[in-house]
Enzyme design. Structure first.
Site, PDB file in Angstrom:
ATOM      1  N   GLN A   1     -49.051 -24.515  34.358  1.00  0.00           N
ATOM      2  CA  GLN A   1     -47.637 -24.540  33.974  1.00  0.00           C
ATOM      3  C   GLN A   1     -47.270 -25.878  33.316  1.00  0.00           C
ATOM      4  O   GLN A   1     -47.534 -26.943  33.881  1.00  0.00           O
ATOM      5  CB  GLN A   1     -46.772 -24.305  35.228  1.00  0.00           C
ATOM      6  CG  GLN A   1     -45.284 -24.218  34.947  1.00  0.00           C
ATOM      7  CD  GLN A   1     -44.888 -22.999  34.116  1.00  0.00           C
ATOM      8  OE1 GLN A   1     -45.365 -21.890  34.350  1.00  0.00           O
ATOM      9  NE2 GLN A   1     -44.045 -23.196  33.128  1.00  0.00           N
TER      10      GLN A   1
ATOM     11  N   LYS B   1     -43.726 -15.102  37.642  1.00  0.00           N
ATOM     12  CA  LYS B   1     -45.052 -14.697  37.147  1.00  0.00           C
ATOM     13  C   LYS B   1     -45.861 -14.085  38.278  1.00  0.00           C
ATOM     14  O   LYS B   1     -46.481 -13.028  38.120  1.00  0.00           O
ATOM     15  CB  LYS B   1     -45.803 -15.905  36.569  1.00  0.00           C
ATOM     16  CG  LYS B   1     -45.325 -16.311  35.195  1.00  0.00           C
ATOM     17  CD  LYS B   1     -45.855 -17.674  34.773  1.00  0.00           C
ATOM     18  CE  LYS B   1     -45.226 -18.099  33.454  1.00  0.00           C
ATOM     19  NZ  LYS B   1     -45.453 -19.496  33.098  1.00  0.00           N
TER      20      LYS B   1
ATOM     21  N   ASP C   1     -52.651 -18.411  28.126  1.00  0.00           N
ATOM     22  CA  ASP C   1     -51.513 -18.966  27.379  1.00  0.00           C
ATOM     23  C   ASP C   1     -51.858 -19.116  25.899  1.00  0.00           C
ATOM     24  O   ASP C   1     -50.976 -19.304  25.071  1.00  0.00           O
ATOM     25  CB  ASP C   1     -51.156 -20.362  27.937  1.00  0.00           C
ATOM     26  CG  ASP C   1     -49.833 -20.359  28.691  1.00  0.00           C
ATOM     27  OD1 ASP C   1     -49.064 -19.377  28.538  1.00  0.00           O
ATOM     28  OD2 ASP C   1     -49.572 -21.327  29.419  1.00  0.00           O
TER      29      ASP C   1
END
Ligand code: NDP
Length: 296
Positions: A98, A54, A121
């Site tokens: 994460q 990422k 997200d």
């Protein structure tokens, strides 16, 4: 007839190119550089790989990447304090914590502490609500990537029968909402669904997000259907470690009209959509027009 392969790797490259173009314009015309902060707690090997990837791709499209790596025994209070700091940092437009988090941390609490506008997200309860009521939201990256590929392949999805196998909060449910938003007739199947083969056989679009290697065989697939395989399963075959999806690619590609491979299908689209969400969040934060084709 062999199915057309939907090349997620190539498609993800075009999404990243669009993002990079938009980032360049933001810098040139507004002196703004989008910033993405990724928070990793602990040393889960798979998470470390994702976070590295990422960060690398964020920099490649011209955005600022900030990584916060915290010890596995970080307290909830310290993690929430970091999220709060990032929420209030005007140089940060997207925040990603994460998952999975270590067991002592409450994932829902942490995710819902992220500012919804920076929740790239799309897991914050506000974004879930906005998506399900058809309002502008941040959309979870994997389903967004699937939707982009489906729109690219079909143009309009209106009136199509879509079956989503899997009802998780990160893939199945938001995928179903997106397909509904594009006027599909949507069925969500799960582990308690009766006669799953028959349900899947009625689908013009099958999205498999189960986490069971090659669970969906070709004879469940309606002739000519489009198959999006979200599954990423590591198995041993002929003495080698290989990645396979939730669909049996060999038999399904004999019946489907189009199919995504694993690897090289949905996987690459997920990070590309994270970058797309970050540039979208940056534009919204600055009251600027959103990039076209990068949102739901
Ligand atoms: P979850 O484990 O959270 O959800 C799996 C879903 O599959 C559940 O709803 C479960 O039903 C359903 N299911 C399990 N067994 C069956 C069965 N026998 N028949 C029908 N349905 C079943 O998984 P995720 O949604 O997080 O992930 C799914 C897959 O997608 C995984 O392989 C994961 O690695 C992959 N993935 C890939 C990403 C990418 O970037 N390409 C991103 C995210 C995930 P129930 O609710 O009844 O238990």
């Amino acid at each position: 007839m062999a199915a057309q392969i939907i090349d997620g790797k190539a498609f993800a490259a075009t999404v990243r190119e669009k993002v990079a173009g938009h980032v360049a314009r933001l810098k040139e015309e507004h002196n703004i550089t989008p910033g993405l902060a990724v928070v990793l707690v602990g040393e889960d090997p798979a998470s470390q790989v994702y976070v590295r990837s990422k960060g690398k791709q964020t920099v490649e499209v011209g955005m600022n990447s900030v990584e916060h790596k915290l010890d596995v025994d970080t307290s909830e209070a310290d993690l929430l304090a970091l999220v709060d700091q990032l929420n209030n940092d005007p140089a940060i437009h997207g925040i990603l914590v994460q998952l999975p988090l270590p067991k002592h941390l409450d994932e829902d609490l942490v995710i819902n502490s992220i500012s919804p506008a920076k929740d790239v997200d799309g897991f914050h309860i506000s974004n879930v609500g906005l998506l399900s009521t058809g309002q502008k939201s941040m959309v979870p990256c994997t389903p967004l990537g699937c939707l982009m590929m489906l729109r690219d392949h079909h143009g309009s999805l209106s009136g199509m029968n879509a079956v989503v196998v899997g009802r998780s909060n990160i893939v199945g449910k938001p995928m179903a909402q997106l397909l509904l938003g594009d006027s599909c007739t949507v069925t969500i199947a799960h582990s308690r669904t009766k006669d799953l083969p028959d349900v899947v056989r009625r689908a013009d679009i099958v999205v498999a997000a189960v986490g069971r290697p090659e669970m969906v065989p070709g004879d469940w697939i309606k002739e000519g259907a489009t198959v999006i395989d979200v599954g990423i399963n590591r198995i041993e075959r002929d003495g080698k470690n290989v990645l396979v999806g939730d669909v049996d690619f060999a038999s399904a590609s004999e019946r489907a009209g189009a199919i995504t491979p694993v690897p090289g299908g949905v996987g690459p689209m997920t990070i590309a959509c994270l970058l797309a969400n970050t540039v979208t969040a940056c534009c919204r934060a600055n009251g600027l027009a959103e990039p076209e084709g990068l949102t739901a």
